[in-house]
Design a protein around this motif. Structure first.
Motif, PDB file in Angstrom:
ATOM      1  N   ILE A   1       0.685  -1.242   0.065  1.00  0.00           N
ATOM      2  CA  ILE A   1      -0.012  -0.125  -0.061  1.00  0.00           C
ATOM      3  C   ILE A   1       0.701   1.191   0.078  1.00  0.00           C
ATOM      4  CG2 ILE A   1      -1.861  -1.154   1.152  1.00  0.00           C
ATOM      5  CD1 ILE A   1      -0.987   0.466   3.775  1.00  0.00           C
ATOM      6  N   GLY A   2       2.241   1.007   0.055  1.00  0.00           N
ATOM      7  CA  GLY A   2       2.947   2.253   0.013  1.00  0.00           C
ATOM      8  C   GLY A   2       3.535   2.820   1.511  1.00  0.00           C
TER       9      GLY A   2
ATOM     10  N   ALA B   1      -3.682  -9.285 -13.488  1.00  0.00           N
ATOM     11  CA  ALA B   1      -4.063  -8.278 -12.508  1.00  0.00           C
ATOM     12  C   ALA B   1      -4.886  -9.076 -11.573  1.00  0.00           C
ATOM     13  CB  ALA B   1      -4.685  -7.308 -13.029  1.00  0.00           C
ATOM     14  N   SER B   2      -5.075  -8.388 -10.265  1.00  0.00           N
ATOM     15  CA  SER B   2      -5.973  -9.191  -9.359  1.00  0.00           C
ATOM     16  C   SER B   2      -7.312  -8.372  -9.219  1.00  0.00           C
ATOM     17  CB  SER B   2      -5.460  -8.849  -7.925  1.00  0.00           C
ATOM     18  OG  SER B   2      -4.077  -9.350  -7.682  1.00  0.00           O
ATOM     19  N   PHE B   3      -8.211  -9.093  -9.118  1.00  0.00           N
ATOM     20  CA  PHE B   3      -9.824  -8.573  -9.100  1.00  0.00           C
ATOM     21  C   PHE B   3     -10.400  -9.238  -8.157  1.00  0.00           C
ATOM     22  CE2 PHE B   3      -8.165  -7.638 -13.483  1.00  0.00           C
ATOM     23  CZ  PHE B   3      -8.738  -6.384 -13.690  1.00  0.00           C
ATOM     24  N   ASP B   4     -11.751  -8.673  -7.561  1.00  0.00           N
ATOM     25  CA  ASP B   4     -12.581  -9.159  -6.695  1.00  0.00           C
ATOM     26  C   ASP B   4     -13.564 -10.193  -7.270  1.00  0.00           C
ATOM     27  OD1 ASP B   4     -14.472  -7.423  -7.320  1.00  0.00           O
ATOM     28  OD2 ASP B   4     -14.397  -6.471  -5.611  1.00  0.00           O
ATOM     29  N   SER B   5     -14.603 -10.791  -6.795  1.00  0.00           N
ATOM     30  CA  SER B   5     -15.326 -11.627  -7.298  1.00  0.00           C
ATOM     31  C   SER B   5     -16.666 -11.052  -8.082  1.00  0.00           C
ATOM     32  CB  SER B   5     -16.182 -12.333  -6.312  1.00  0.00           C
ATOM     33  OG  SER B   5     -16.783 -11.613  -5.302  1.00  0.00           O
ATOM     34  N   ALA B   6     -16.606  -9.660  -7.813  1.00  0.00           N
ATOM     35  CA  ALA B   6     -17.623  -8.798  -8.414  1.00  0.00           C
ATOM     36  C   ALA B   6     -16.919  -8.187  -9.881  1.00  0.00           C
ATOM     37  CB  ALA B   6     -18.011  -7.789  -7.769  1.00  0.00           C
TER      38      ALA B   6
ATOM     39  N   PHE C   1     -13.951  -6.136  -9.909  1.00  0.00           N
ATOM     40  CA  PHE C   1     -13.273  -5.001  -9.624  1.00  0.00           C
ATOM     41  C   PHE C   1     -11.679  -5.142  -9.548  1.00  0.00           C
ATOM     42  CE2 PHE C   1     -17.675  -3.609  -8.702  1.00  0.00           C
ATOM     43  CZ  PHE C   1     -17.899  -2.478  -9.285  1.00  0.00           C
ATOM     44  N   TRP C   2     -11.062  -4.340  -9.970  1.00  0.00           N
ATOM     45  CA  TRP C   2      -9.659  -4.383  -9.456  1.00  0.00           C
ATOM     46  C   TRP C   2      -9.264  -4.107  -8.193  1.00  0.00           C
ATOM     47  CZ3 TRP C   2      -6.028  -0.350  -8.386  1.00  0.00           C
ATOM     48  CH2 TRP C   2      -4.589  -0.519  -8.542  1.00  0.00           C
ATOM     49  N   LEU C   3      -8.278  -4.999  -7.657  1.00  0.00           N
ATOM     50  CA  LEU C   3      -7.988  -4.694  -6.431  1.00  0.00           C
ATOM     51  C   LEU C   3      -6.688  -4.057  -6.155  1.00  0.00           C
ATOM     52  CD1 LEU C   3      -9.136  -8.451  -4.854  1.00  0.00           C
ATOM     53  CD2 LEU C   3     -10.253  -6.092  -4.479  1.00  0.00           C
ATOM     54  N   GLY C   4      -5.578  -4.148  -6.771  1.00  0.00           N
ATOM     55  CA  GLY C   4      -4.209  -3.998  -6.863  1.00  0.00           C
ATOM     56  C   GLY C   4      -3.650  -4.547  -5.756  1.00  0.00           C
ATOM     57  N   VAL C   5      -3.944  -4.729  -4.601  1.00  0.00           N
ATOM     58  CA  VAL C   5      -3.356  -5.398  -3.405  1.00  0.00           C
ATOM     59  C   VAL C   5      -4.340  -6.201  -2.880  1.00  0.00           C
ATOM     60  CG1 VAL C   5      -2.274  -5.449  -1.276  1.00  0.00           C
ATOM     61  CG2 VAL C   5      -1.721  -3.523  -3.071  1.00  0.00           C
TER      62      VAL C   5
END
Length: 385
Positions: free
Chosen positions: A66-67, A360-365, A367-371
């Motif tokens: 997350i930085g 890339a990482s996405f949730d079940s809906a 949407f891009w997660l990033g982390v």
């Protein structure tokens, strides 16, 4: 971890490829110009295109963390009340789901008010929020002027406002802005890097910009500024619209803009939901495949457009994680810790393309997660785990 590693390796490979492509056509001897037909002869020198390609290679890489990693100095008090003024678009609803989850983890009270599209609706929503006597109010897209005298009321009640994607600077009850001018500049630069790397050196970009959100206009102006050193002959033209035009008038407005300016090569939107109904409108006008589509702040449909190779890039720094990140600002304010720990760190971001979206990482809906594990990260920072 394997997904992240694959994305990182892919970014290295992409960097090598892009830099090689950008260098093609140059004789390699000092002072020589590129051969006819290369970007240099079309308006962008090979060196500036190489610079754009090098920058693009950095921003397509998957984010790592997350930085920042500084925990709060003591646990936040329970029972605080937060109210969210929600823009009625899918990404805002998804972010607020995470904001609600963060509030639940903290033992805070959470409620939301959906803002309508009328000129006075933002001020009405703020008034309703203040009636609930909250400790914090979250809002996105609306400068403080949209709330009229409710800002002074918030100040008198001691309510702290945390905003997302506006051009105002913190002042009075507005204690922080996430997705601010600095981060918008970064996303505009990332967008410019893609266009300069993959364009023809004299691209014409039709920028879709909402009159409701000043940050949209800022993104467009920043895009033109960031693009100029890499592509001095590129042009950014604006198609302004109201929120009520989404999916109704806007597709026809875009088609008309392209027909007036047939040299258009890109449609770039300041947020993904503005693309609603655009592809069918382009198809009906015989314009499918004649322009490239991309922009900033994509949604689920735009991700699918990348997978289907119907769209080319989307710069992303607002995602479900924003719900936790912005709650972290409230948490640090509540315990008296510096909120600059969060606000001085750019939001998690990535430029998504057809080449890297598969990793890339996405949730079940969708949407891009990033982390992926951001909720667990924030719970640890809040001394809850």
């Amino acid at each position: 971890m394997r997904v992240r590693r694959r994305a990182a390796l892919g970014a290295v490979a992409l960097a090598t490829t892009l830099l090689s492509v950008a260098a093609c056509g140059s004789s390699g001897s000092g002072g020589d110009t590129a051969s006819p037909g290369t970007a240099a002869s079309q308006g962008a020198s090979s060196s500036t295109q190489a610079d754009a390609a090098a920058y693009l290679a950095k921003v397509v890489a998957a984010p790592q963390g997350i930085g920042y990693s500084t925990p709060i100095t003591k646990r936040a008090p329970s029972g605080l009340r937060v109210v969210v003024l929600e823009a009625n678009v899918p990404i805002a609803r998804r972010i607020d789901e995470e904001r609600a989850a963060a509030a639940a983890a903290l033992g805070w009270k959470f409620s939301k008010i959906v803002i309508g599209t009328g000129a006075e609706d933002a001020a009405k929503a703020m008034s309703q929020a203040l009636d609930q006597k909250p400790d914090f109010i979250f809002e996105a897209g609306y400068n403080m002027s949209a709330f009229g005298d409710q800002v002074a009321r918030a100040q008198s009640q001691g309510v702290k406002i945390i905003a997302q994607c506006i051009t105002d600077k913190p002042s009075g009850p507005l204690i922080a802005v996430d997705c601010d001018l600095r981060s918008t500049d970064l996303m505009a630069k990332a967008s410019a890097a893609y266009i300069a790397t993959h364009g023809n050196g004299h691209d014409v970009i039709q920028l879709l910009s909402s009159t409701s959100f000043p940050i949209d206009d800022y993104y467009g102006k920043s895009l033109a500024t960031q693009l100029r050193p890499w592509c001095p002959k590129c042009q950014v033209k604006t198609v302004s619209f109201q929120l009520s035009d989404l999916g109704t008038k806007l597709p026809g407005m875009v088609v008309s803009a392209i027909q007036r300016d047939p040299d258009t090569t890109y449609i770039v939107s300041s947020f993904g939901d503005a693309m609603t109904g655009l592809e069918p409108a382009l198809a009906a006008a015989g314009l499918s495949g004649k322009v490239r589509i991309g922009g900033y702040l994509p949604g689920v449909d735009q991700y699918q457009g990348l997978r289907d190779n119907k769209q080319v890039f989307w710069a992303q720094d607002q995602a479900p994680i924003a719900g936790w990140r912005e709650m972290d600002i409230a948490v640090r304010a509540a315990v008296g810790d510096p909120i600059s720990t969060v606000t001085d760190t750019a939001p998690v971001s990535q430029v998504l393309t057809s080449d890297n979206i598969g990793a890339a990482s996405f949730d079940s809906a969708g949407f891009w997660l990033g982390v992926k594990d951001f909720a667990d990260i924030y719970k640890k920072l809040w001394l809850l785990a």
